[in-house]
Structures are given as structure tokens and as C-alpha cells.
Design an enzyme around this catalytic site. Structure first.
Site, short mmCIF file in Angstrom:
data_model
loop_
_atom_site.label_atom_id
_atom_site.label_comp_id
_atom_site.label_asym_id
_atom_site.label_seq_id
_atom_site.Cartn_x
_atom_site.Cartn_y
_atom_site.Cartn_z
N TYR A 268 0.81 -1.22 0.00
CA TYR A 268 0.00 0.00 0.00
C TYR A 268 0.84 1.27 0.00
O TYR A 268 0.29 2.37 0.05
CB TYR A 268 -0.96 0.01 1.20
CG TYR A 268 -2.09 -0.98 1.04
CD1 TYR A 268 -1.83 -2.30 0.74
CD2 TYR A 268 -3.41 -0.59 1.15
CE1 TYR A 268 -2.86 -3.22 0.59
CE2 TYR A 268 -4.44 -1.50 1.00
CZ TYR A 268 -4.16 -2.81 0.72
OH TYR A 268 -5.17 -3.71 0.57
N LYS B 130 3.85 -14.54 5.09
CA LYS B 130 4.21 -15.50 4.04
C LYS B 130 5.74 -15.50 3.94
O LYS B 130 6.31 -15.26 2.88
CB LYS B 130 3.54 -15.06 2.72
CG LYS B 130 3.66 -16.04 1.58
CD LYS B 130 2.73 -17.22 1.68
CE LYS B 130 2.98 -18.20 0.56
NZ LYS B 130 2.26 -19.48 0.72
N ASP C 290 -1.49 -18.50 4.25
CA ASP C 290 -2.49 -19.24 3.47
C ASP C 290 -3.23 -20.25 4.35
O ASP C 290 -4.46 -20.25 4.40
CB ASP C 290 -1.87 -19.92 2.23
CG ASP C 290 -0.48 -20.45 2.45
OD1 ASP C 290 -0.05 -20.53 3.61
OD2 ASP C 290 0.19 -20.80 1.46
N ASP D 104 -6.08 -6.29 5.30
CA ASP D 104 -7.20 -5.68 4.59
C ASP D 104 -8.17 -6.78 4.15
O ASP D 104 -9.38 -6.72 4.39
CB ASP D 104 -6.64 -4.93 3.36
CG ASP D 104 -7.69 -4.05 2.71
OD1 ASP D 104 -8.82 -4.00 3.21
OD2 ASP D 104 -7.37 -3.42 1.68
#
Ligand code: NAD
Length: 478
Positions: free
Chosen positions: A125, A172, A205, A229
Site C-alpha cells: 500500500y 508468508k 495461506d 485488509d
């Protein structure tokens, strides 16, 4: 009396804001309201930021901002006011509690009480994007140590203050070892300072899958911006409705409170919208400004109203609901319940919920930084990496050597696979030859040589060691 800035926003915004303010004022909130105009009208008046400069002055002066959702017009270069506000005001922490209200609100997850703490300023972002070749665009994922420390510490401080038992981190970092790796590392460091709070890390995940399937396994979850988000909307939705959740955007100086949903333009002006999301934001605001008695009174009256089956259209369900009400009727029902507590749902007790006092970030002593190579990115329309290698080998200064070429991160030279699909975007990695040290001059020489050889360089990334540790990723397959 605390002065706060209020923006009624667009679509259903004015209706849900009026309902919210009516409830909290009836409950005894000691606030003075200074209203500003943001959103669609401001955008369409030609201001692409959606907010006038004088309105910033009001927000910065009052420091506490209650904002209804706004409509961001499509296209036309209009910037998201939410993202701009969070970043301008340094609102690094986005807190989104997601609570199931079973059996009064239909949900597949009757036991769910999660707080998502989302980093709010950086990650993808940062909005730094470029097209580099005909075929490839990039978005920079920026993760900073201050950013990680602030958000992770906030998550633990929040857990401590709200008597939560566990903080989980989602990243991740098995793939993004530098960026998500830093977030995870900082999480492990800071978790040690809170031995009384359980901590764990999940790869995002499987963590997300687990959260959507077994949300009762989680308590507070902290994560980088993009994941937060996406997953905070998932978490809110699976409690029964995204229309029930509020969010607090917290910074060192200022704070902004809102609903997590948008302006629902199709429902505007009909007096049907559910004001609960914004009301939840307002309750977090009351806690933040030290008016926790009022916050507690409003939250318990709201729970009682939902328990009584007084529901707006979005959560109304034959069987569980008793009466479908309008926005204003819902607000009046909550007001009528002020002073009461729910009987079946758990009543809240806000004993210690004022703004969390966070330490200022103190910059660490710099590490020893050594330049140990460079990645030169080039646009090349050929297909055989061996050919490109022959070309770029010629641009290396005498003390440097081409070590590797990758295409979209996968090593294609030396010893690539002919099956690997290649675009026109290549990374050529140079290191000094054994025993040599290099400086920026060698990189400039490389780039000058590239001009001479008619090689289209599109960007460079310096390769560094910090305190002797290589601080860059290897090529996949290297
Ligand atoms: P939305 O959240 O406005 O609406 C999604 C769906 O949920 C719609 O069916 C809507 O009717 C329903 N809904 C949302 N809030 C509700 C409420 N309080 N009561 C009853 N039903 C409700 O999302 P969208 O349609 O994708 O976006 C509409 C506009 O909102 C867009 O311009 C978008 O940019 C903006 N938006 C603003 C914010 C913000 O200001 N924080 C956040 C998200 C979207």
C-alpha cells in the site's frame, strides 16, 4: 468535553452518522462536534484528494476523527481518502474486532471473538508502482523495522489491555524472506517481552483457511497491510455481516474511527441502513478518549437490542429476528435500552480501555553495511538467456563478474531450463570477483558500459551485507 471531528460522508453515511451520534449523546458522551465535509462532493468539485486543506487543519487540531463511509468516484485519478488519511496522520494501527452474536445473528461460527490488528501504512500500500518493460509492471512491497515494531507492539499491548490470551502473527515468510521475514522476526523479538501472552505464527495461506473454518482457534491476529485488509473483511463477514464491524485507526498523535463497510449508495436516503458498524467505531472512539463508562453503556444497550431481535433489513431473519426496523427506529431502540445489559450475550465491562500509551520508536544503531554486488534489470526482447548472458558479460568492469540471470525471479542462466517461460524483463546479477571490493563507481561504470552496448537498463538494486549477513534474496533455483 472532548472536541472531535465528524464527517458524515456519502451514501448511507449521513443517516448512520446521525443515528450513531444520537445514541452516544443520549448515553452521555461528553463530546463537542466539529463537522467537516469530505468525499464525493469534494472530489467532484475538482479536488482529487476528496478533502479541503482547511479540513486537514480541523482533523489535526482535534486529533480524534469519526468518519462515515465515503464514495470514491471511479477513475479520474481520485485518490482514496482513507488511505491518504491513514498515511498522512501516521495511523499505523488498524484494529478490527469481529465478534459473533449467536444465536441472534445468523453465523456459521457461533463462537468467534477475533481482533485483527492490521498494519496500516506500508507493505504494497506504499503505492509505488511502475511499468518497466512492455510486458512487466511492478509494485514495491516496503516493510520497515519501525513499522513492524510499532504494529506488533500495539497488538501485544492491545492484548494486555483487553485481557486477551494469545497473539497470532500471519505472514508468508517462507516465500518473502526479507519483507515478511522481517515482520515475523520482529514478532518473535517483541513476543518475548510479553511472556504472559501466548504467541504463535502461521503461514498466511493455511492461517487464513483455519481462520475461516475454525475462528475460535484465534484471539488477536496481527499481520501486514494487504493480508489484514483482505482477512479483516472475511473475519467480519463470517460473524454474520460486514455491516456489524467497526474499525479504529490509531497513530501516535491522531486516531480515526469508522465502520468497515462502504457508503452503500443503493441504500442511501431510505432510512434502512444498519448503523451498527459506525456505532462500533464510535464505541472504540469513546474508549480511546477515556469515556469508557459511556462506551460500555452503549455497547451493552446495542447487544440487548440485537438480542431483543430488533434488526435492520441486512440482519433480519424470519425466526431469529422479532422486528424489522429502520435506521432511526434501531437508534431509538438502542437508546431505550441504555442502562440495560444483554441476558444471553455476554455483557461487556470496560474497566481499563483508554488509549494505549505506546513508546516512541527509537532508531537502532546502524549496522555495518557493505556493498557486495548489484542486480541490473534490463528489457530484452530475445528468448535465449545464453545470448543475453554473452551480451551482458561484456559490460562488467574488470573487477566484477556476471553471476546469474533470472526472469521473474527464476534462474535462467547459468543452467536454466528451456521449459521456463520468459518475459522481456531480466535481472542480471553481478558480484565482485574473488578478493575484490567494489563501490558505487563500478555500478556507474556498468551502466555506462550498458549504454555503450545498447542494453536497455530499467533499474538497479544494490546488494548489501548488513553486519556480514547477505540481505537480499537468492534467485529461485540458485
Ligand atoms: P459497501 O460496503 O458500500 O456495500 C456492500 C454491500 O453491503 C451492499 O449490498 C450494501 O447495501 C451492504 N451494506 C453495506 N453497509 C451496510 C449497512 N450499514 N447497512 C446495510 N447494508 C449495508 O461496498 P461497495 O458497494 O463495494 O462500495 C460502495 C462505495 O463505498 C464505493 O464508492 C467505495 O469506494 C466506498 N467505500 C468506502 C469505504 C470507506 O469510506 N471507509 C470503505 C469501503 C468502500
Amino acid at each position: 468535553m472532548k472536541k472531535i471531528t465528524v464527517a458524515k460522508g456519502d451514501g448511507i453515511g449521513p443517516e448512520i452518522m446521525d443515528a450513531t451520534l444520537k445514541i452516544i449523546l443520549a448515553a452521555g458522551a461528553e463530546i463537542e462536534i466539529e463537522e467537516i465535509q469530505v468525499g464525493e462532493k469534494v472530489y467532484l468539485s475538482g479536488n482529487t484528494s476528496g478533502i479541503a486543506p482547511e479540513s486537514w487543519d480541523v482533523i489535526r487540531r482535534n486529533k480524534v476523527f469519526l468518519k462515515a463511509p465515503i464514495t470514491t468516484p471511479q477513475g479520474g485519478g481520485y485518490k482514496s481518502l482513507n488511505v491518504t488519511t491513514r498515511k498522512f496522520l501516521g495511523l499505523y494501527s488498524n484494529v478490527r474486532p469481529c465478534l459473533s452474536l449467536h444465536p441472534f445473528i445468523a453465523t456459521k461460527h457461533p463462537v468467534m471473538d477475533i481482533v485483527i490488528v492490521r498494519e496500516n501504512e506500508e507493505d504494497l500500500y506504499a503505492g509505488i508502482e511502475h511499468q518497466q518493460t512492455d510486458e512487466v509492471v511492478q509494485c514495491l512491497k516496503l516493510i520497515s523495522r519501525p513499522g513492524c515494531e510499532k504494529i506488533v507492539r500495539y497488538a501485544f499491548e492491545y492484548a494486555k489491555q483487553y485481557n486477551r490470551k494469545k497473539v497470532t502473527c500471519f505472514t508468508k515468510d517462507n516465500i518473502m524472506k526479507q519483507t515478511d521475514g522481517l515482520f515475523h522476526k520482529v514478532f518473535d523479538e517483541i513476543a518475548k517481552e510479553y511472556p504472559e501472552i501466548e504467541n504463535e505464527h502461521w503461514i498466511i495461506d493455511i492461517g487464513a483457511a483455519k481462520m475461516a473454518d475454525t475462528p475460535e482457534a484465534f484471539d488477536v491476529i496481527v499481520m501486514p497491510n494487504l493480508y489484514g485488509d483482505v482477512l479483516s473483511d472475511v473475519a467480519a463477514q463470517i460473524t454474520g455481516s460486514v455491516g456489524l464491524a467497526g474499525s479504529a485507526n490509531i497513530g501516535d498523535e491522531c486516531a480515526m474511527f469508522e465502520a468497515i463497510h462502504g457508503s452503500a449508495p443503493r441504500r442511501a436516503g431510505q432510512n434502512v441502513a444498519n448503523p451498527s458498524g459506525l456505532l462500533q467505531g464510535a464505541i472504540m472512539m469513546l474508549n480511546h478518549i477515556g469515556q469508557s463508562t459511556v462506551a460500555e453503556k452503549v455497547q451493552n444497550a446495542w447487544l440487548k437490542t440485537l438480542e431483543d431481535g430488533i434488526h435492520t433489513y441486512d440482519i433480519f431473519k424470519e425466526g431469529t429476528s422479532k422486528k424489522q426496523v429502520s435506521t432511526t427506529e434501531f437508534a431509538d431502540a438502542v437508546i431505550a435500552n441504555l442502562g440495560q445489559k444483554p441476558e444471553i450475550l455476554k455483557a461487556v465491562s470496560y474497566a481499563n480501555t483508554a488509549a494505549i500509551n505506546m513508546p516512541k520508536y527509537v532508531r537502532k544503531a546502524p549496522k555495518t553495511k557493505k556493498l557486495v554486488g548489484v542486480d541490473i534489470f534490463v528489457q530484452w526482447n530475445g528468448l535465449n538467456p545464453d545470448e543475453l548472458a554473452e551480451k551482458v558479460k561484456r559490460i562488467a568492469p574488470s573487477d566484477m563478474k556476471l553471476k546469474m540471470i533470472t526472469n521473474r525471479g527464476i534462474k535462467v542462466w547459468p543452467e536454466g531450463f528451456s521449459e521456463t517461460f520468459c518475459t522481456d524483463h531480466w535481472r542480471c546479477r553481478f558480484h565482485p570477483i574473488e578478493g575484490e571490493a567494489i563501490g558505487k563507481e563500478e555500478i556507474i561504470q556498468l551502466l555506462n558500459n550498458a549504454i555503450r552496448e545498447d542494453i536497455d537498463t530499467i533499474k538497479t538494486e544494490n546488494l548489501y551485507e548488513f553486519d556480514g549477513v547477505a540481505a537480499y534474496s537468492l534467485g529461485q533455483g540458485q
